[in-house]
Design a protein around this motif. Structure first.
Motif, PDB file in Angstrom:
ATOM      1  N   ALA B 117      -6.523  -0.187   0.453  1.00 41.74           N
ATOM      2  CA  ALA B 117      -5.946  -1.464   0.007  1.00 41.74           C
ATOM      3  C   ALA B 117      -6.849  -2.151  -1.012  1.00 41.74           C
ATOM      4  CB  ALA B 117      -5.693  -2.386   1.206  1.00 41.74           C
ATOM      5  N   GLU B 169      -1.356   8.297  -1.601  1.00 45.55           N
ATOM      6  CA  GLU B 169      -1.820   6.907  -1.568  1.00 45.55           C
ATOM      7  C   GLU B 169      -0.761   5.956  -1.003  1.00 45.55           C
ATOM      8  OE1 GLU B 169      -3.649   5.618  -5.216  1.00 45.55           O
ATOM      9  OE2 GLU B 169      -5.472   6.725  -4.712  1.00 45.55           O
ATOM     10  N   SER B 170       0.488   6.403  -0.898  1.00 49.79           N
ATOM     11  CA  SER B 170       1.518   5.519  -0.349  1.00 49.79           C
ATOM     12  C   SER B 170       1.278   5.207   1.130  1.00 49.79           C
ATOM     13  CB  SER B 170       2.914   6.129  -0.543  1.00 49.79           C
ATOM     14  OG  SER B 170       3.149   7.164   0.399  1.00 49.79           O
ATOM     15  N   ILE B 172      -1.331   4.056   2.257  1.00 49.15           N
ATOM     16  CA  ILE B 172      -2.092   2.799   2.262  1.00 49.15           C
ATOM     17  C   ILE B 172      -1.128   1.626   2.453  1.00 49.15           C
ATOM     18  CG2 ILE B 172      -3.508   1.279   0.835  1.00 49.15           C
ATOM     19  CD1 ILE B 172      -4.469   3.968  -0.575  1.00 49.15           C
ATOM     20  N   ASN B 173      -0.022   1.633   1.705  1.00 49.12           N
ATOM     21  CA  ASN B 173       0.977   0.572   1.843  1.00 49.12           C
ATOM     22  C   ASN B 173       1.639   0.617   3.215  1.00 49.12           C
ATOM     23  OD1 ASN B 173       0.567   1.013  -1.051  1.00 49.12           O
ATOM     24  ND2 ASN B 173       2.167  -0.514  -1.305  1.00 49.12           N
ATOM     25  N   ARG B 174       1.934   1.828   3.665  1.00 51.74           N
ATOM     26  CA  ARG B 174       2.583   1.958   4.959  1.00 51.74           C
ATOM     27  C   ARG B 174       1.694   1.391   6.059  1.00 51.74           C
ATOM     28  NH1 ARG B 174       6.819   5.336   7.323  1.00 51.74           N
ATOM     29  NH2 ARG B 174       6.305   5.584   9.505  1.00 51.74           N
ATOM     30  N   SER B 176      -0.674  -0.835   5.637  1.00 48.98           N
ATOM     31  CA  SER B 176      -0.769  -2.279   5.447  1.00 48.98           C
ATOM     32  C   SER B 176       0.451  -2.991   6.031  1.00 48.98           C
ATOM     33  CB  SER B 176      -0.899  -2.588   3.956  1.00 48.98           C
ATOM     34  OG  SER B 176      -0.909  -3.969   3.723  1.00 48.98           O
ATOM     35  N   ASP B 177       1.605  -2.340   5.985  1.00 51.08           N
ATOM     36  CA  ASP B 177       2.832  -2.918   6.552  1.00 51.08           C
ATOM     37  C   ASP B 177       2.857  -2.815   8.073  1.00 51.08           C
ATOM     38  OD1 ASP B 177       3.747  -3.538   4.070  1.00 51.08           O
ATOM     39  OD2 ASP B 177       5.047  -1.798   3.865  1.00 51.08           O
TER      40      ASP B 177
END
Lengths: 222, 222
Positions: B117, B169-170, B172-174, B176-177
């Motif tokens: 992040a 890298e996706s 990281i978003n998952r 974070s959610d």
């Protein structure tokens, strides 16, 4: 001197895009938040960047969080609406998901500032931003609903339903890295999203359909 | 009182993981950077979180940027090394890329803090972080080199070579959610990465191969 429509004189005429003081504030804030960071940006700096008094800024937004919130909603409003419309359509889901991805990647790539980079701010996990988090979750759910239909139609992998949404947001990182041409990304990502779901149909036909659909509804320039 | 090995008494015994004061500083900084933001975190806060004096922290890191830099390198060191090894191997590239993705997503998912992040911080675009940016670019290039080989083997889409790196890298978003189970993600993302490149071979065989490869080399727990 230039009036912002509220009868208050502006300190200087701004060169920012935007038809109203509100839009100019949003544009300046977006630039500062993405260039120097949210925590490091003050409402005073935003007002200065627009060329208005800080007191005038507070006519439009009560807090810095309110400005961030408005910017974030701007990144999901249009794709949410389009996803809602597409979900009501019958027939094969692949063209629907293809159109949604092309549209959404298009708007993430062509906005003046890379606002998606703000999704990972720690501030977004506070209660203040729960409404936004819920709405973005709704967008993710709409992607997943279309993706599950494509998986069923293509006998694809059951556990891949979240990947189209994640691929779409990956352009935020690509943009942040300053990588190459972004103009092709909507089409590259849309094809990749369908491939992750096991779809192996006619991509040229999908591109034609999506081009027609998005031009017809005047939703995006692709 | 507990000594940090430099003969300096520690203010309190820490419960942080890490065999050394340096590792405890990195762990505390990672928590603060990801939870409250990089700009909002001071070296004094980090020292307090570890239970050492700020002066002791400066024995290990000259500036806050140096701490961030060390944390960032920690997210790419191992995948860079593995990618370098895999690139020297002959034979089909699909099993090589599959192993790299499983390993890399595994480490991004299982680290104590979601350090990826921090990739989108505006600070990373400053000259201070150019060496890191170049090394992360090298990791991206190694992904792309393997991906181009898979595309050639699978007659896949030429313009998809950057997608495996972006899919990795996706997570990281998952993360974070706060979305669902992360344990399956290495396998889901590895299969998706290959599908975006047009690979439609035997995924069960790849999973077996990758499991053997990563256990044999003791590089990851999957």
């Amino acid at each position: 001197m230039y009036s912002d429509g509220r009868g208050r004189p502006r300190l200087e005429r701004s060169r920012r895009p935007g038809r109203s003081a509100r839009e100019e504030i949003l544009d300046a804030a977006a630039e500062l938040f993405t260039a120097q960071g949210y925590a490091r940006t003050s409402t005073r700096q935003i007002a200065e960047a627009v060329g208005i008094r800080q007191a005038s800024l507070y006519h439009h937004f009560g807090t810095k969080d309110d400005i961030l919130d408005a910017l974030l909603w701007g990144t999901i409003d249009d794709p949410l609406r389009l996803a809602g419309e597409l979900l009501t359509e019958d027939g094969p889901a692949a063209p629907l998901l293809h159109a949604l991805v092309v549209f959404d990647v298009g708007q993430l790539c062509t906005g003046r500032w890379n606002l998606g980079a703000l999704y990972l701010l720690p501030e977004l996990r506070t209660p203040r931003f729960q409404p936004f988090r819920l709405r973005r979750g709704e967008l993710r759910d709409r992607y997943a609903a279309l993706a599950r239909r494509v998986i069923a139609e293509s006998a694809g992998p059951d556990d891949a339903y979240d990947l189209p949404f994640r691929l779409v947001e990956s352009v935020i990182n690509r943009r942040s890295d300053g990588e190459g041409r972004l103009a092709d990304q909507p089409w590259i990502i849309a094809e990749a999203a369908l491939r992750t779901l096991g779809f192996a149909g006619d991509f040229a036909a999908l591109r034609t359909l999506t081009g027609q659909r998005l031009r017809l509804t005047d939703k995006v320039h692709v």
